[in-house]
Write an enzyme that holds these catalytic residues in place. Structure first.
Site, mmCIF file in Angstrom:
data_model
loop_
_atom_site.group_PDB
_atom_site.id
_atom_site.type_symbol
_atom_site.label_atom_id
_atom_site.label_comp_id
_atom_site.label_asym_id
_atom_site.label_seq_id
_atom_site.Cartn_x
_atom_site.Cartn_y
_atom_site.Cartn_z
ATOM 1 N N ASP A 1 2.344 2.311 3.594
ATOM 2 C CA ASP A 1 1.536 3.520 3.400
ATOM 3 C C ASP A 1 1.466 4.345 4.676
ATOM 4 O O ASP A 1 1.589 5.573 4.640
ATOM 5 C CB ASP A 1 0.141 3.100 2.950
ATOM 6 N N GLU B 1 -1.585 -7.827 1.527
ATOM 7 C CA GLU B 1 -1.260 -6.400 1.546
ATOM 8 C C GLU B 1 -0.143 -6.102 2.531
ATOM 9 O O GLU B 1 -0.208 -6.497 3.704
ATOM 10 C CB GLU B 1 -2.482 -5.560 1.934
ATOM 11 N N ASP C 1 0.827 -1.204 0.000
ATOM 12 C CA ASP C 1 0.000 0.000 0.000
ATOM 13 C C ASP C 1 0.868 1.264 0.000
ATOM 14 O O ASP C 1 1.835 1.371 0.751
ATOM 15 C CB ASP C 1 -0.907 -0.003 1.237
ATOM 16 N N SER D 1 -6.537 4.509 -1.077
ATOM 17 C CA SER D 1 -6.549 3.046 -1.188
ATOM 18 C C SER D 1 -7.911 2.497 -1.543
ATOM 19 O O SER D 1 -8.010 1.493 -2.256
ATOM 20 C CB SER D 1 -6.078 2.412 0.129
#
Length: 566
Positions: free
Chosen positions: A272, A267, A38, A84
Site C-alpha cells: 500500500d 499484513e 494492504d 485501511s
C-alpha cells in the site's frame, strides 16, 4: 459422458461454496489465518507474478494462485472507496465504518450510508473476531506486519478508535489486549509502561534484535524492528530485519502450541505504501514477499489439517495498469520489452533516495548503473541536484530551482525516484490514493467449504465468524457486554471524570458506591487493568480493554464491573 458427470459431482462435494446465505454450512476449524496485502489491486498481483516468472522461468505462478476463489467488494459505511481502517475493521467486526475509524461504530451519515446505521451507537467500540476467539474460546492470537504496530490494519484487529492516527490511544490497547505474538515495526512507539507490562506478564520483548527473536522459545513474544515501519523487502538488510515469511513462520510456531487453537492476522503492509508513492518496484517486490508468507501459512494449513487460510486485500490503490497511453504500441511489446528493465531494479524508490543521500554526488551514475541498469539523462541529473531532499547536491539549497513546469522538479526525492524508475516502464497510474475496485479473494479450508464468488466485506466477516463456530450476533453480544457506556453501567453510582494532566493524556473515571464509599473503582482507559478500593490497593484484570471517546466524553467498559461495587 457418465465419467464427466461423476467428476463434476465429486468436485461439487469437495468444494462447497459458502455465501452469506449459507454460512451455517461452513465447517468450523481449530485455527484461522487471515492474510491481507494492504492496498493491493489485481494489477499489482499481475505485475508481481510477471516479475517472478520473468526472473524465475520455473515459477510461473504465485503461492496464492491455486486458492483464488472470488472477489471482495470493500467500502466504508458512507463511501464506496475506503481506507485501511474501516475496510479491515469490517472484516474484523462485520460493520462497515468511516474513513479513519478503527473497529468503531460509525456516525450516521443519512442517505450517504450504504447500509443503515444506528445514530445512538456512534463511536462505540466493536468486538473483533480476534478478540472473540481469545475471550470465548481461549485461542492464542497473533499479529504480523511490516508497518508500525498501531497502524490501521493491525490496530483493526485489537484496538478501537475513531481516529487511526491516535497512537497514544491505540498502542496501549494493543499491548493490554494480551495478544500472544506480535511481530512487526514500531520500536519507538513501545514506551516504558507498555514494555514493563509485557515483561511483567511473561512476554519476551525484542527491539531490533533478530537473533533474539530467532532463538526465543517462549509462547508469548513481542518483536519489533525499525523506529516506526520496517524496510521494504527488497531494501531490507537480512542481517537486521526478518522477512515477512520468517515472521509468519515464527508466529505460527508459537501460536500453534495452544491446544485450543489460534487466530493470526498477517499484513503485507507496505504494498500500500509503495502504491501511494506510485513505486512499482516496492509494489511488486513487497507483493512477492507477501506471497511467500502466504506460502508458509498454506504449507502449515495443508499439513495441519485443522487450519483455514483466508487471503484478501482491504482495498485497491493507485490505479496501476500494465500498459499506458504514453507508451505507444505497448500492446505489441514482448515480455523482454515490458519486463527486462523492470527486473534489473534492485531498490525501491525509497531505497534509491536513501542510497543517494548516503554516498557522494560523484557516485550517482554508478548507483543507477548498479541498482537500476541505466544512467540518468542530463535533465534527470539536473532534477536530482535541484531536489530539496537531496543532501549531496553540488548546488546550495538556497539556489535550487523549485519548479520549471516539469514534474521532475517538484516533490520529494523518493517521489522523483519513483517517477524516474517508472518512466523506463510501460506501467501507468491514475492516482496516488485508494481506489474502489473489487479485490481478489483466496482461501483454503481443510474440508473445502470455501467462499466462492463475489463477497461483500460484511460477508467476509460472517465467513470468518463461521470458521470459528461463531456468528456476527456473537460479536454483537460481546460488544454489548464489554463496551457498554459508563453512564448506563454505573447509573446507580457516583461517577467523576478527572481530566488528563497533559496534552496527550487521558481522563480517569472514578466510580463510588453511594452507600459505601470504600467501594470504589479507578478506571484508566486503553488498558485492561482497573484499580479497586479507595487507594487502588487491589487490581481487576479484564479480558478486554476499556476505551474512552472524547467526542462524547464516554468510557466504554464491561457491564460486569458493577459486581465489584456491590
Amino acid at each position: 459422458m457418465k465419467k464427466t458427470i461423476a467428476i463434476l459431482l465429486l468436485l461439487a462435494l469437495i468444494i462447497v461454496p459458502s455465501k452469506a446465505a449459507d454460512v451455517e454450512n461452513v465447517k468450523p476449524v481449530k485455527n484461522v489465518i487471515v492474510l491481507i496485502p494492504d492496498g493491493t489491486s489485481l494489477a499489482t498481483v499481475s505485475m508481481a507474478r510477471w516479475l517472478q516468472w520473468y526472473t524465475n522461468p520455473d515459477k510461473p505462478k504465485l503461492n496464492i494462485d491455486p486458492y483464488l476463489c472470488g472477489t471482495v467488494r470493500t467500502h466504508s459505511s458512507n463511501a464506496p472507496i475506503g481506507d485501511s481502517a474501516p475496510t479491515t475493521s469490517c472484516y474484523m467486526t462485520g460493520q462497515p465504518s468511516r474513513t479513519g475509524y478503527v473497529s468503531t461504530y460509525p456516525e450516521n451519515d443519512g442517505d450517504n450510508d450504504i447500509y443503515p446505521t444506528d445514530p445512538s451507537r456512534a463511536f462505540q467500540p466493536l468486538t473483533t473476531v480476534l478478540e472473540a476467539a481469545k475471550i470465548l474460546q481461549g485461542k492464542s492470537t497473533g499479529l504480523v506486519f511490516t508497518c508500525e504496530f498501531p497502524h490501521a490494519t493491525p490496530a483493526d484487529c485489537s484496538a478501537h478508535s475513531y481516529n487511526r492516527g491516535k497512537y497514544e490511544w491505540i498502542a496501549p490497547q494493543m499491548v493490554h489486549n494480551d495478544l500472544n505474538v506480535v511481530i512487526g515495526g514500531g520500536v519507538s512507539i513501545l514506551n516504558k509502561e507498555m514494555e514493563d507490562y509485557l515483561l511483567a506478564n511473561g512476554y519476551s520483548v525484542y527491539k531490533n534484535d533478530l537473533n533474539g527473536m530467532r532463538a526465543d522459545s517462549k509462547d508469548k513474544m513481542w518483536a519489533l524492528y525499525g523506529e516506526k515501519e520496517m524496510a521494504y523487502d527488497i531494501d531490507r538488510n537480512p542481517d537486521e530485519q526478518p522477512s515477512l515469511e520468517e515472521m509468519t513462520r515464527k508466529a505460527i510456531d508459537k501460536l500453534s502450541r495452544n491446544q485450543n487453537g489460534f487466530f493470526l492476522m498477517v499484513e503485507g503492509s507496505k504494498v500500500d505504501w509503495a502504491a501511494h508513492g506510485n513505486d512499482p518496484v516496492g509494489m511488486a517486490t513487497d507483493m512477492l514477499a507477501f506471497d511467500r508468507a502466504c506460502g508458509a501459512a498454506l504449507e502449515f494449513a495443508r499439513q495441519n489439517g485443522e487450519t483455514a487460510v483466508v487471503i484478501m486485500p482491504d482495498h485497491g490503490n493507485s490505479g496501476i495498469s500494465i500498459g499506458k497511453a504514453s507508451c505507444k504500441g505497448y500492446d505489441k511489446l514482448t515480455k523482454d520489452q515490458l519486463f527486462h528493465q523492470f527486473s534489473l531494479y534492485k531498490l525501491t524508490a525509497e531505497g534509491f533516495a536513501k542510497k543517494l543521500n548516503s554516498e557522494p554526488n560523484s557516485e550517482v551514475q554508478n548507483i543507477f548503473r548498479k541498482y537500476a541498469g541505466f544512467e540518468l539523462t542530463p535533465e534527470e541529473l539536473d532534477a536530482l541536484n535541484n531536489n530539496p531532499d537531496y543532501k549531496n547536491s553540488p548546488i546550495p539549497a538556497d539556489q535550487r530551482k523549485s519548479d520549471d513546469n516539469s514534474s521532475l522538479y517538484s516533490g520529494s526525492l523518493t517521489g522523483l525516484m519513483a517517477h524516474i524508475l517508472t518512466s523506463r516502464t510501460c506501467f501507468g497510474f491514475t492516482t496516488s490514493g485508494h481506489t474502489g475496485e473489487e479485490v481478489f479473494l483466496a482461501a483454503y479450508h481443510p474440508q473445502g467449504t470455501l467462499p466462492i464468488g463475489m463477497h461483500t466485506n460484511i460477508e467476509i466477516n460472517e465467513y470468518l465468524c463461521s470458521l470459528l463456530g461463531l456468528t456476527h450476533n456473537t460479536l454483537e453480544e460481546l460488544t454489548s457486554k464489554n463496551f457498554a457506556r459508563h453512564m448506563d453501567v454505573f447509573k446507580d453510582y457516583t461517577c467523576k471524570i478527572i481530566p488528563a494532566t497533559h496534552e496527550k493524556g487521558s481522563p480517569t473515571l472514578v466510580v463510588t458506591n453511594k452507600k459505601d464509599k470504600k467501594k470504589q473503582l479507578t478506571i484508566t482507559p486503553f488498558s485492561n487493568i482497573i484499580k479497586m478500593g479507595k487507594k487502588g490497593e487491589n487490581e481487576i484484570r479484564l479480558n478486554s480493554v476499556v476505551v474512552y471517546v472524547d467526542k462524547n466524553n464516554t468510557f466504554y467498559l464491561p457491564e460486569s464491573l458493577t459486581d465489584y461495587l456491590k
